[in-house]
Design an enzyme around this catalytic site. Structure first.
Site, PDB file in Angstrom:
ATOM      1  N   LYS A   1     -12.999 -30.007  -7.192  1.00 22.71           N
ATOM      2  CA  LYS A   1     -11.737 -30.868  -6.251  1.00 22.71           C
ATOM      3  C   LYS A   1     -11.684 -32.133  -5.238  1.00 22.71           C
ATOM      4  O   LYS A   1     -13.343 -32.452  -6.272  1.00 22.71           O
ATOM      5  CB  LYS A   1     -11.105 -29.803  -5.517  1.00 22.71           C
ATOM      6  CG  LYS A   1     -12.469 -30.144  -4.451  1.00 22.71           C
ATOM      7  CD  LYS A   1     -12.467 -28.881  -2.416  1.00 22.71           C
ATOM      8  CE  LYS A   1     -13.270 -29.060  -1.438  1.00 22.71           C
ATOM      9  NZ  LYS A   1     -12.982 -28.050  -0.824  1.00 22.71           N
TER      10      LYS A   1
ATOM     11  N   ARG B   1      -8.628 -20.668   9.355  1.00 21.99           N
ATOM     12  CA  ARG B   1      -7.021 -21.876   8.295  1.00 21.99           C
ATOM     13  C   ARG B   1      -6.809 -21.048   7.227  1.00 21.99           C
ATOM     14  O   ARG B   1      -6.131 -20.411   7.963  1.00 21.99           O
ATOM     15  CB  ARG B   1      -8.611 -22.396   7.779  1.00 21.99           C
ATOM     16  CG  ARG B   1      -8.054 -24.253   7.252  1.00 21.99           C
ATOM     17  CD  ARG B   1      -9.553 -25.149   7.022  1.00 21.99           C
ATOM     18  NE  ARG B   1     -10.262 -24.597   5.283  1.00 21.99           N
ATOM     19  CZ  ARG B   1     -10.898 -24.957   4.551  1.00 21.99           C
ATOM     20  NH1 ARG B   1     -11.678 -26.701   5.096  1.00 21.99           N
ATOM     21  NH2 ARG B   1     -11.161 -24.760   3.092  1.00 21.99           N
TER      22      ARG B   1
ATOM     23  N   HIS C   1     -14.574 -18.094   3.224  1.00 24.44           N
ATOM     24  CA  HIS C   1     -15.011 -19.286   3.814  1.00 24.44           C
ATOM     25  C   HIS C   1     -15.589 -19.318   5.482  1.00 24.44           C
ATOM     26  O   HIS C   1     -14.784 -19.016   6.158  1.00 24.44           O
ATOM     27  CB  HIS C   1     -13.962 -20.737   3.154  1.00 24.44           C
ATOM     28  CG  HIS C   1     -14.401 -21.608   3.641  1.00 24.44           C
ATOM     29  ND1 HIS C   1     -15.790 -21.803   2.317  1.00 24.44           N
ATOM     30  CD2 HIS C   1     -14.001 -22.739   3.931  1.00 24.44           C
ATOM     31  CE1 HIS C   1     -15.850 -23.397   2.577  1.00 24.44           C
ATOM     32  NE2 HIS C   1     -15.123 -23.927   3.440  1.00 24.44           N
TER      33      HIS C   1
ATOM     34  N   ARG D   1     -20.250 -20.225  -4.123  1.00 21.75           N
ATOM     35  CA  ARG D   1     -19.541 -21.501  -4.399  1.00 21.75           C
ATOM     36  C   ARG D   1     -20.036 -23.416  -3.954  1.00 21.75           C
ATOM     37  O   ARG D   1     -20.239 -23.341  -2.925  1.00 21.75           O
ATOM     38  CB  ARG D   1     -17.713 -21.632  -3.910  1.00 21.75           C
ATOM     39  CG  ARG D   1     -17.072 -20.484  -3.768  1.00 21.75           C
ATOM     40  CD  ARG D   1     -15.387 -20.537  -3.711  1.00 21.75           C
ATOM     41  NE  ARG D   1     -15.983 -20.498  -1.915  1.00 21.75           N
ATOM     42  CZ  ARG D   1     -15.447 -19.656  -0.968  1.00 21.75           C
ATOM     43  NH1 ARG D   1     -15.231 -18.273  -1.238  1.00 21.75           N
ATOM     44  NH2 ARG D   1     -16.070 -20.208   0.297  1.00 21.75           N
TER      45      ARG D   1
ATOM     46  N   TYR E   1     -14.138 -60.930  11.076  1.00 19.28           N
ATOM     47  CA  TYR E   1     -12.474 -60.441  12.362  1.00 19.28           C
ATOM     48  C   TYR E   1     -12.875 -60.350  13.331  1.00 19.28           C
ATOM     49  O   TYR E   1     -13.745 -59.347  13.495  1.00 19.28           O
ATOM     50  CB  TYR E   1     -11.656 -59.322  11.761  1.00 19.28           C
ATOM     51  CG  TYR E   1     -10.682 -59.996  10.425  1.00 19.28           C
ATOM     52  CD1 TYR E   1     -10.643 -61.289  10.360  1.00 19.28           C
ATOM     53  CD2 TYR E   1     -10.522 -58.915   9.368  1.00 19.28           C
ATOM     54  CE1 TYR E   1      -9.397 -61.653   9.435  1.00 19.28           C
ATOM     55  CE2 TYR E   1      -9.985 -59.354   8.055  1.00 19.28           C
ATOM     56  CZ  TYR E   1      -8.919 -60.725   7.430  1.00 19.28           C
ATOM     57  OH  TYR E   1      -8.684 -61.082   6.994  1.00 19.28           O
TER      58      TYR E   1
ATOM     59  N   CYS F   1     -13.909 -55.162   5.865  1.00 17.70           N
ATOM     60  CA  CYS F   1     -12.610 -56.282   5.383  1.00 17.70           C
ATOM     61  C   CYS F   1     -11.936 -54.838   4.998  1.00 17.70           C
ATOM     62  O   CYS F   1     -12.345 -53.920   3.494  1.00 17.70           O
ATOM     63  CB  CYS F   1     -12.935 -57.781   6.005  1.00 17.70           C
ATOM     64  SG  CYS F   1     -13.319 -58.608   6.655  1.00 17.70           S
ATOM     65  N   MET F   2     -10.818 -55.133   4.216  1.00 20.44           N
ATOM     66  CA  MET F   2     -10.003 -54.553   3.161  1.00 20.44           C
ATOM     67  C   MET F   2     -10.697 -54.848   1.369  1.00 20.44           C
ATOM     68  O   MET F   2     -10.339 -53.638   1.471  1.00 20.44           O
ATOM     69  CB  MET F   2      -8.485 -55.399   3.001  1.00 20.44           C
ATOM     70  CG  MET F   2      -7.462 -54.435   1.931  1.00 20.44           C
ATOM     71  SD  MET F   2      -6.059 -54.668   1.683  1.00 20.44           S
ATOM     72  CE  MET F   2      -5.102 -54.451   3.257  1.00 20.44           C
ATOM     73  N   ASP F   3     -10.972 -56.405   1.299  1.00 21.01           N
ATOM     74  CA  ASP F   3     -11.904 -56.026   0.086  1.00 21.01           C
ATOM     75  C   ASP F   3     -13.167 -57.444   0.384  1.00 21.01           C
ATOM     76  O   ASP F   3     -13.704 -57.027  -0.456  1.00 21.01           O
ATOM     77  CB  ASP F   3     -11.003 -57.561  -0.228  1.00 21.01           C
ATOM     78  CG  ASP F   3      -9.330 -57.748  -0.177  1.00 21.01           C
ATOM     79  OD1 ASP F   3      -8.851 -56.648  -0.431  1.00 21.01           O
ATOM     80  OD2 ASP F   3      -8.421 -58.729   0.896  1.00 21.01           O
TER      81      ASP F   3
HETATM   82  C1  LIG Z   1     -14.642 -27.214  -0.653  1.00 24.11           C
HETATM   83  C2  LIG Z   1     -14.544 -25.535  -0.654  1.00 24.11           C
HETATM   84  C3  LIG Z   1     -16.012 -25.254  -1.279  1.00 24.11           C
HETATM   85  C4  LIG Z   1     -17.503 -26.192  -1.604  1.00 24.11           C
HETATM   86  O1  LIG Z   1     -17.836 -26.881  -0.070  1.00 24.11           O
HETATM   87  P1  LIG Z   1     -19.438 -27.053  -0.106  1.00 24.11           P
HETATM   88  O2  LIG Z   1     -19.460 -27.542   1.130  1.00 24.11           O
HETATM   89  O3  LIG Z   1     -18.873 -28.430  -0.473  1.00 24.11           O
HETATM   90  O4  LIG Z   1     -20.033 -26.361  -1.103  1.00 24.11           O
HETATM   91  C5  LIG Z   1     -16.233 -23.987  -1.153  1.00 24.11           C
HETATM   92  N1  LIG Z   1     -15.682 -23.228  -1.017  1.00 24.11           N
HETATM   93  C6  LIG Z   1     -14.522 -23.515  -0.627  1.00 24.11           C
HETATM   94  C7  LIG Z   1     -12.958 -23.195  -0.027  1.00 24.11           C
HETATM   95  C8  LIG Z   1     -13.579 -24.987  -0.395  1.00 24.11           C
HETATM   96  O5  LIG Z   1     -12.608 -25.345  -0.289  1.00 24.11           O
END
Ligand SMILES: *Cc1c(COP(=O)(O)O)cnc(C)c1O
Length: 382
Positions: free
Chosen positions: A35, A133, A165, A221, A265, A312-314
């Site tokens: 992702k 969540r 999760h 995951r 700045y 800074c920005m750049d």
């Molecule tokens: C992003 C995400 C992961 C991966 O988590 P890591 O800590 O980067 O391994 C696994 N499951 C879900 C639902 C996530 O949103």
């Protein structure tokens, strides 16, 4: 090679190495999470490298990301998990994706898409075990699981997975981990009672995959660890994971400062003694955190040098301590850490954040290329 002003280089051999290591250490099929453009590393090249290393699944947040993977030729199992009402579930079905449902309302939408396409979806159910969540809350499990089973019997879908999760897997001793795992087992039992037989039950992200064997179940995951970064700093043993991303630039100019000269700045830093400084042509427009001001370091000619003044920005300014490298000299913001340069983890600590945010946000006007340190054949991926 003409070095770029500011660029990101991603080593796909490091991705393959990390995914191979994760599969070996966990002894479990791995979903590589790609992702957010592969945590800033490039979703499509990372997905390809992950598959080459044997990743059984790819995971993304949004349906758009999953469809983009398919459009780029990624086949095999792909799961996505973050949708809003009105999402293109018909496209998901046609692209043979596994989608995630959190609620009866989502299941109803997927059922309508199944009717419209005349095909069965592949649906995974997400239960909330304590992260608070996404996912179905425990008091909704009976209705949610019953609706899932009814849709399966009606031919709308096959329930391919049940998952949740962790909130605190980067703190292995945190009591929430045990509570969440127990809750997940209650969900599995409830699903079984409802007549569901999901193909994959999964709970672990990178930290849990590495530190909590009981949570591995059918699939882990792994996001951050696939990119070679430590999911639980201070807890993870050295597994030889290799950070895949290097962010680097070239000095735009070098100049001397006298004692009392103030930098950037707001004049937040003042030289107490004469020194030299270099101008690095990357700033928050490249995703360099402004929080790195006066705290993070970069490597110039292999030596770590502190950032002075505000980013800074750049651009930002680095203290060269009296040395006078040529303009054009290489500045490594962060990389694998093998040649004395800081890592994304070092930057995260300096900036009060996590390595995830450092690598995911860096980019902006930087070019990004992919190399393969095993075959040395460069691949331009963007
Ligand atoms: C992003 C995400 C992961 C991966 O988590 P890591 O800590 O980067 O391994 C696994 N499951 C879900 C639902 C996530 O949103």
């Amino acid at each position: 090679m003409t070095a770029a002003r500011a660029e990101i280089v991603v080593d796909l051999a490091a991705i393959r190495h990390n995914v191979t290591t994760l599969r070996q250490i966990t002894g479990t099929p791995v979903m590589v999470v790609v992702k957010a453009d592969g945590y800033g590393h490039g979703m499509v090249p990372v997905a390809r490298a992950a598959r080459q290393a044997g990743a059984e699944w790819l995971g993304v947040a949004t349906l758009d990301e999953a469809l983009a993977l398919r459009a780029a030729g990624a086949d095999g199992r792909v799961l996505c998990w973050l949708t809003v009402p009105g999402e293109q579930y018909a496209a998901a079905i046609e692209a043979d994706l596994d989608v995630t449902a959190y609620s009866v309302a989502e299941l109803d939408e997927i059922a309508a898409a199944s009717t419209a396409t005349g095909s069965a979806a592949r649906v995974q159910l997400k239960v909330d075990t304590g992260l608070s969540r996404g996912g179905a809350a425990e008091h909704d499990w009976p209705d949610f699981l019953a609706r899932a089973r009814a849709g399966e019997e009606a031919g709308h879908w096959r329930i391919t997975g049940l998952w949740s999760h962790f909130a605190c897997s980067d703190e292995p001793e945190h009591p929430a981990n045990d509570r969440q795992e127990a809750a997940f087992h209650r969900a599995l039992a409830a699903a079984d009672t409802a007549g569901l037989r999901p193909e994959v039950r999964h709970l672990a992200n990178s930290a849990a995959a590495l530190l909590r064997p009981s949570s591995r179940l059918d699939l882990v995951r792994c996001g951050i660890a696939s990119y070679g970064l430590d999911p639980a700093p201070g807890h993870t043993p050295d597994l030889g994971l290799v950070p895949a991303m290097t962010a680097r630039a070239r000095l735009a100019m070098v100049k001397p400062l006298v004692a009392g000269d103030s930098v950037s700045y707001g004049h937040s830093w003042t030289a107490e003694q004469p020194t030299t400084v270099g101008l690095v042509p990357a700033g928050y427009g490249e995703g360099v955190p402004r929080h790195a001001s006066n705290t993070a370091s970069v490597a110039v000619d292999g030596l770590q040098r502190p950032i002075r003044g505000l980013v800074c920005m750049d651009q930002f300014v680095v203290d060269l301590g009296g040395d006078r490298p040529e303009a054009g000299a290489e500045v490594v913001l962060f990389g694998p850490g093998r040649d004395g340069e800081p890592t994304a983890q070092d930057w995260a600590e300096a900036c009060g954040t996590i390595s995830y945010e450092i690598v995911t946000r860096i980019g902006g006007r930087m070019s990004r290329s992919h190399v393969d340190s095993e075959t040395t054949s460069d691949e331009e991926a963007r």
